[in-house]
Structure formats: structure tokens, C-alpha cells
Design an enzyme around this catalytic site. Sequence first.
Site, PDB file in Angstrom:
ATOM      1  N   ASP A 155     -10.357  -8.037  -5.935  1.00 43.26           N
ATOM      2  CA  ASP A 155     -10.205  -7.204  -7.122  1.00 43.26           C
ATOM      3  C   ASP A 155     -10.521  -5.754  -6.739  1.00 43.26           C
ATOM      4  O   ASP A 155     -11.154  -5.507  -5.701  1.00 43.26           O
ATOM      5  CB  ASP A 155     -11.157  -7.694  -8.240  1.00 43.26           C
ATOM      6  CG  ASP A 155     -10.693  -7.310  -9.631  1.00 43.26           C
ATOM      7  OD1 ASP A 155     -10.375  -8.211 -10.432  1.00 43.26           O
ATOM      8  OD2 ASP A 155     -10.645  -6.092  -9.915  1.00 43.26           O
ATOM      9  N   ARG A 198       3.660  -8.486 -24.777  1.00 41.05           N
ATOM     10  CA  ARG A 198       3.590  -8.567 -23.316  1.00 41.05           C
ATOM     11  C   ARG A 198       4.344  -7.366 -22.712  1.00 41.05           C
ATOM     12  O   ARG A 198       3.950  -6.823 -21.694  1.00 41.05           O
ATOM     13  CB  ARG A 198       4.215  -9.874 -22.818  1.00 41.05           C
ATOM     14  CG  ARG A 198       3.463 -11.138 -23.250  1.00 41.05           C
ATOM     15  CD  ARG A 198       4.156 -12.398 -22.750  1.00 41.05           C
ATOM     16  NE  ARG A 198       3.475 -13.627 -23.132  1.00 41.05           N
ATOM     17  CZ  ARG A 198       3.769 -14.329 -24.213  1.00 41.05           C
ATOM     18  NH1 ARG A 198       4.700 -13.887 -25.044  1.00 41.05           N
ATOM     19  NH2 ARG A 198       3.121 -15.451 -24.496  1.00 41.05           N
ATOM     20  N   ARG A 208       1.883 -26.033 -23.628  1.00 44.14           N
ATOM     21  CA  ARG A 208       1.581 -25.736 -25.042  1.00 44.14           C
ATOM     22  C   ARG A 208       2.456 -26.603 -25.951  1.00 44.14           C
ATOM     23  O   ARG A 208       1.984 -27.187 -26.914  1.00 44.14           O
ATOM     24  CB  ARG A 208       1.783 -24.248 -25.320  1.00 44.14           C
ATOM     25  CG  ARG A 208       0.696 -23.380 -24.703  1.00 44.14           C
ATOM     26  CD  ARG A 208       0.990 -21.897 -24.718  1.00 44.14           C
ATOM     27  NE  ARG A 208      -0.225 -21.122 -24.452  1.00 44.14           N
ATOM     28  CZ  ARG A 208      -0.242 -19.846 -24.087  1.00 44.14           C
ATOM     29  NH1 ARG A 208       0.911 -19.185 -23.961  1.00 44.14           N
ATOM     30  NH2 ARG A 208      -1.383 -19.211 -23.851  1.00 44.14           N
ATOM     31  N   HIS A 242       9.377 -15.406 -20.472  1.00 42.00           N
ATOM     32  CA  HIS A 242       8.054 -15.682 -21.058  1.00 42.00           C
ATOM     33  C   HIS A 242       7.823 -14.681 -22.182  1.00 42.00           C
ATOM     34  O   HIS A 242       7.041 -13.732 -22.055  1.00 42.00           O
ATOM     35  CB  HIS A 242       6.969 -15.545 -19.983  1.00 42.00           C
ATOM     36  CG  HIS A 242       5.589 -15.885 -20.470  1.00 42.00           C
ATOM     37  ND1 HIS A 242       5.294 -17.059 -21.131  1.00 42.00           N
ATOM     38  CD2 HIS A 242       4.424 -15.189 -20.375  1.00 42.00           C
ATOM     39  CE1 HIS A 242       4.006 -17.063 -21.429  1.00 42.00           C
ATOM     40  NE2 HIS A 242       3.445 -15.955 -20.989  1.00 42.00           N
ATOM     41  N   ALA A 259      -9.635 -10.818 -10.091  1.00 40.99           N
ATOM     42  CA  ALA A 259     -10.792 -11.725 -10.258  1.00 40.99           C
ATOM     43  C   ALA A 259     -11.293 -11.656 -11.699  1.00 40.99           C
ATOM     44  O   ALA A 259     -12.500 -11.689 -11.956  1.00 40.99           O
ATOM     45  CB  ALA A 259     -11.907 -11.336  -9.289  1.00 40.99           C
ATOM     46  N   GLY A 260     -10.346 -11.576 -12.619  1.00 36.14           N
ATOM     47  CA  GLY A 260     -10.732 -11.494 -14.036  1.00 36.14           C
ATOM     48  C   GLY A 260     -10.830 -12.874 -14.648  1.00 36.14           C
ATOM     49  O   GLY A 260     -11.182 -13.846 -13.955  1.00 36.14           O
ATOM     50  N   ASN A 261     -10.472 -12.975 -15.914  1.00 38.06           N
ATOM     51  CA  ASN A 261     -10.620 -14.259 -16.616  1.00 38.06           C
ATOM     52  C   ASN A 261      -9.825 -15.366 -15.933  1.00 38.06           C
ATOM     53  O   ASN A 261     -10.333 -16.453 -15.677  1.00 38.06           O
ATOM     54  CB  ASN A 261     -10.159 -14.102 -18.063  1.00 38.06           C
ATOM     55  CG  ASN A 261     -11.172 -13.339 -18.899  1.00 38.06           C
ATOM     56  OD1 ASN A 261     -12.352 -13.317 -18.561  1.00 38.06           O
ATOM     57  ND2 ASN A 261     -10.705 -12.716 -19.968  1.00 38.06           N
ATOM     58  N   ILE A 262      -8.555 -15.090 -15.642  1.00 41.76           N
ATOM     59  CA  ILE A 262      -7.741 -16.150 -15.017  1.00 41.76           C
ATOM     60  C   ILE A 262      -8.156 -16.334 -13.566  1.00 41.76           C
ATOM     61  O   ILE A 262      -8.323 -17.464 -13.086  1.00 41.76           O
ATOM     62  CB  ILE A 262      -6.243 -15.851 -15.133  1.00 41.76           C
ATOM     63  CG1 ILE A 262      -5.828 -15.750 -16.604  1.00 41.76           C
ATOM     64  CG2 ILE A 262      -5.417 -16.928 -14.436  1.00 41.76           C
ATOM     65  CD1 ILE A 262      -4.368 -15.414 -16.831  1.00 41.76           C
TER      66      ILE A 262
HETATM   67  O1  TXD Z   1       1.748 -17.221 -18.708  1.00 43.88           O
HETATM   68  C1  TXD Z   1       1.457 -16.131 -18.198  1.00 43.88           C
HETATM   69  N1  TXD Z   1       2.044 -15.707 -17.091  1.00 43.88           N
HETATM   70  C2  TXD Z   1       0.408 -15.264 -18.874  1.00 43.88           C
HETATM   71  C3  TXD Z   1      -0.115 -14.170 -17.950  1.00 43.88           C
HETATM   72  C4  TXD Z   1      -0.668 -16.022 -19.522  1.00 43.88           C
HETATM   73  C5  TXD Z   1      -1.844 -15.382 -19.832  1.00 43.88           C
HETATM   74  C6  TXD Z   1      -2.252 -14.075 -19.253  1.00 43.88           C
HETATM   75  N2  TXD Z   1      -1.150 -13.393 -18.617  1.00 43.88           N
HETATM   76  C7  TXD Z   1      -1.439 -12.148 -17.857  1.00 43.88           C
HETATM   77  O2  TXD Z   1      -2.236 -12.393 -16.695  1.00 43.88           O
HETATM   78  C8  TXD Z   1      -2.203 -11.111 -18.618  1.00 43.88           C
HETATM   79  O3  TXD Z   1      -1.373 -10.477 -19.585  1.00 43.88           O
HETATM   80  C9  TXD Z   1      -2.609 -10.185 -17.493  1.00 43.88           C
HETATM   81  O4  TXD Z   1      -1.518  -9.370 -17.149  1.00 43.88           O
HETATM   82  C10 TXD Z   1      -2.868 -11.155 -16.343  1.00 43.88           C
HETATM   83  C11 TXD Z   1      -4.316 -11.419 -16.075  1.00 43.88           C
HETATM   84  O5  TXD Z   1      -4.941 -11.868 -17.220  1.00 43.88           O
HETATM   85  P1  TXD Z   1      -6.569 -11.968 -17.260  1.00 43.88           P
HETATM   86  O6  TXD Z   1      -6.944 -12.553 -18.573  1.00 43.88           O
HETATM   87  O7  TXD Z   1      -7.065 -12.584 -15.997  1.00 43.88           O
HETATM   88  O8  TXD Z   1      -6.939 -10.410 -17.264  1.00 43.88           O
HETATM   89  P2  TXD Z   1      -8.350  -9.756 -16.849  1.00 43.88           P
HETATM   90  O9  TXD Z   1      -9.465 -10.690 -17.160  1.00 43.88           O
HETATM   91  O10 TXD Z   1      -8.311  -8.388 -17.425  1.00 43.88           O
HETATM   92  O11 TXD Z   1      -8.250  -9.668 -15.260  1.00 43.88           O
HETATM   93  C12 TXD Z   1      -7.350  -8.804 -14.648  1.00 43.88           C
HETATM   94  C13 TXD Z   1      -8.037  -8.321 -13.387  1.00 43.88           C
HETATM   95  C14 TXD Z   1      -9.262  -7.441 -13.677  1.00 43.88           C
HETATM   96  O12 TXD Z   1     -10.425  -8.014 -13.067  1.00 43.88           O
HETATM   97  C15 TXD Z   1      -8.896  -6.113 -13.042  1.00 43.88           C
HETATM   98  O13 TXD Z   1      -9.985  -5.434 -12.446  1.00 43.88           O
HETATM   99  C16 TXD Z   1      -7.915  -6.558 -11.987  1.00 43.88           C
HETATM  100  O14 TXD Z   1      -7.120  -7.525 -12.644  1.00 43.88           O
HETATM  101  N3  TXD Z   1      -7.094  -5.467 -11.464  1.00 43.88           N
HETATM  102  C17 TXD Z   1      -6.683  -5.443 -10.196  1.00 43.88           C
HETATM  103  N4  TXD Z   1      -6.880  -6.332  -9.200  1.00 43.88           N
HETATM  104  C18 TXD Z   1      -6.326  -5.988  -8.010  1.00 43.88           C
HETATM  105  N5  TXD Z   1      -5.598  -4.854  -7.792  1.00 43.88           N
HETATM  106  C19 TXD Z   1      -5.404  -3.972  -8.784  1.00 43.88           C
HETATM  107  N6  TXD Z   1      -4.687  -2.834  -8.573  1.00 43.88           N
HETATM  108  C20 TXD Z   1      -5.955  -4.244 -10.056  1.00 43.88           C
HETATM  109  N7  TXD Z   1      -5.945  -3.593 -11.253  1.00 43.88           N
HETATM  110  C21 TXD Z   1      -6.649  -4.363 -12.102  1.00 43.88           C
END
Ligand code: TXD
Length: 310
Positions: free
Chosen positions: A35, A90, A153, A177, A12-15
Site C-alpha cells: 500500500d 462506481r 449476491r 459491473h 491493503a484496505g478493507n478488501i
Molecule cells: O466487485 C467489485 N469489483 C467491487 C470493487 C466490489 C467492492 C469494492 N470495489 C472497489 O475495490 C472499491 O470501489 C475500491 O475501488 C476498491 C477497494 O475497495 P476497499 O474497500 O478495499 O477500499 P479501501 O479500504 O479504501 O482500500 C483501498 C486501499 C487503501 O488502503 C489505499 O491506501 C490504497 O488502496 N491505495 C493504494 N495502494 C497502492 N497504490 C496506490 N497508488 C494507492 N492509492 C490508494
Amino acid sequence: MQKRKKIALIGAGNIGGTLAFLIAIRELGDVVLFDVMEGTPQGKALDLNHALPVLNSSISVVGTNDYKDIAGADVCIITAGLARKPGMSRDDLISTNASIMKAVAAGIRQYAPNSLVIVVSNPLDVMVTLCQKETGFPTNKVIGMAGVLDSARYRAFLAQEIGVSPTVINAFVLGGHGDDMVPIRSHTTVGGIPITNFVTPERLDAIEKRVRGAGGEVVGLLKTGSAFYSPAGAAIEMAASYLLDQKKVLACAAFLNGEYGMHDLYLGVPIVIGKDGVEKIIQINLTDSEKAALQVSAEHVRELVAALPQ
Ligand code: TXD
């Protein structure tokens, strides 16, 4: 009467938060935001519920730290994991995100065994491979989101270069990717007209280089995280094609079983997504240089997968 679909957002982060917002706007289905962070999914769900009246949206949104709340989900979109910071590749995320993916896959396997899983977490090609292995789901029900974003993009930069709407540009970026992703210039068109009618080879080289570095460009500007609007929009394109059986042709990380001469590998290729998930893998004719670049990208993915802790 058709029951509303259920979409579980694992992370439940940014994406994740942006995914929930887009689903609410399009009323694609009921949302469960999951999350491990206490409060994050609940707070974002509460905020989204406050938005429903003004979004004119009738879905339900729940935030939880308990996997049982995703029970029966039709789609699971995984964004759980660390995002890049400036200076990180990445690939630097592998070990942390691999252990997270194992926990996430176990939760989905237990509570949403019939869902389509769309993996977003990076490094994408490795994470989608691991997710399919750990869930044991059929390969047509586990797809990686990257190509739709990378192609978007490419389309956006070309539209800006030419001065047309990005919606009239058709383009594919295939392969892994990563920095060796492959923009497929030979199949890029503007309203059906080949791109070479509009842009010189030199400018195309520069634009394609910028596409490969576009994720890093956003990370460098944001400093605290990576792109989230465009990845979320791309993942929703895939989820909608499944939920609404749209049978869109999209560039996604799909499991190859001989296509493009490759076996037992997840790689970005053009696929049809419909009610059965990956309904078709489309093999397009590539130039010799595109074929060679795809092989290089595939080799990099294989190396990363081989390096996964067993
Ligand atoms: O094109 C693509 N596939 C990429 C993917 C494009 C952009 C971002 N890319 C990747 O997506 C990025 O490198 C990250 O690996 C993910 C998620 O990116 P986001 O920007 O949403 O990261 P955040 O804001 O840090 O959110 C990640 C959330 C955060 O709230 C953590 O608490 C949660 O993941 N988290 C978990 N959720 C459930 N279960 C577990 N174990 C867990 N650990 C962390």
C-alpha cells in the site's frame, strides 16, 4: 518439493486485508501486502502474523510500501483505489482510480511480469481494461473480478427466497459491473432444476433489481465505504482456481475477441480459470432480452473506456 506460491495484494484496505486473512486461512500462498499508506500494510501484516498460530497457518505475511517486495509474485490482486461513499456511483471513481491504476500497473510490470493479475478496483470494467493496457500483459493473464461477486449476491438472495443453501444455486450475472449488469435467469438453477420452478417472474424481477443495487445497499448501510467480505471471497475463488488449476467456471470480466459478437472489450462473461489464466471463454445461449441487455451493458462499458483520460 513444490515452493509455496506468492500472492501480492496491491492495496491493503478493507478488501486487501480481508484477502490476506482468507489466504492465510486457506494457506493459498505467501502474502505481500502493498500500500502507499505508511503503516497500513505493515500493521495488518503484523496483526495477521499474530493470527497464524491460531489459524493453524504456515504461510508468511509481509507488509510493504516498496514494489520490489512483490518481486516474482504468481498472482497480483489489485484493490488499490478509492471506494464509493453514499451517493457516489462506481463511475465517479474513474479519474482518481485511473491514475492510481497506472502507477500500480507500472509496479507490477516491473516486478511481477509473469503474474496473473486480478483487478478488483472500481469502476471495474474500465480499471481492468486500463490495467491490461498499462501492463501490456497477455489478455488471458488480466481478469476483472465482479461477476463472481454479483452472481454470489444473486445466489444469496435466491437462496433466502426459496429457503435452500446458497451452495445449491447456480447463477450467472454477466455484463458490466454496474446498474445494467445482467442476471441470466435462463441459466439459473436450484440443484440443477430451473429457477422458474421455485420463484415467480414478479419475485425474480424484484430480486434481480436488488442484485443490481446490492453494492449500493451495502454502501448506504456502512456509510464509510463499500462491501469487502464478499468481494474478497469472490477474488479468492478466482485466485484459487488459477493457483490450484481448478478450472472453475466463473463469471469474470474477460477480454472479448469476437465472443458474444463483441471485440476488443472487457466484459463479464463465463470463463474457465486454470493454470494458464483465462483458459476458455464460454458462449452460452441467451434469450433475446438477455442478449439485448448484454449489448446495453457492453455499450456503457465502451463509453466509460472511451472517456478515460489518454
Ligand atoms: O466487485 C467489485 N469489483 C467491487 C470493487 C466490489 C467492492 C469494492 N470495489 C472497489 O475495490 C472499491 O470501489 C475500491 O475501488 C476498491 C477497494 O475497495 P476497499 O474497500 O478495499 O477500499 P479501501 O479500504 O479504501 O482500500 C483501498 C486501499 C487503501 O488502503 C489505499 O491506501 C490504497 O488502496 N491505495 C493504494 N495502494 C497502492 N497504490 C496506490 N497508488 C494507492 N492509492 C490508494
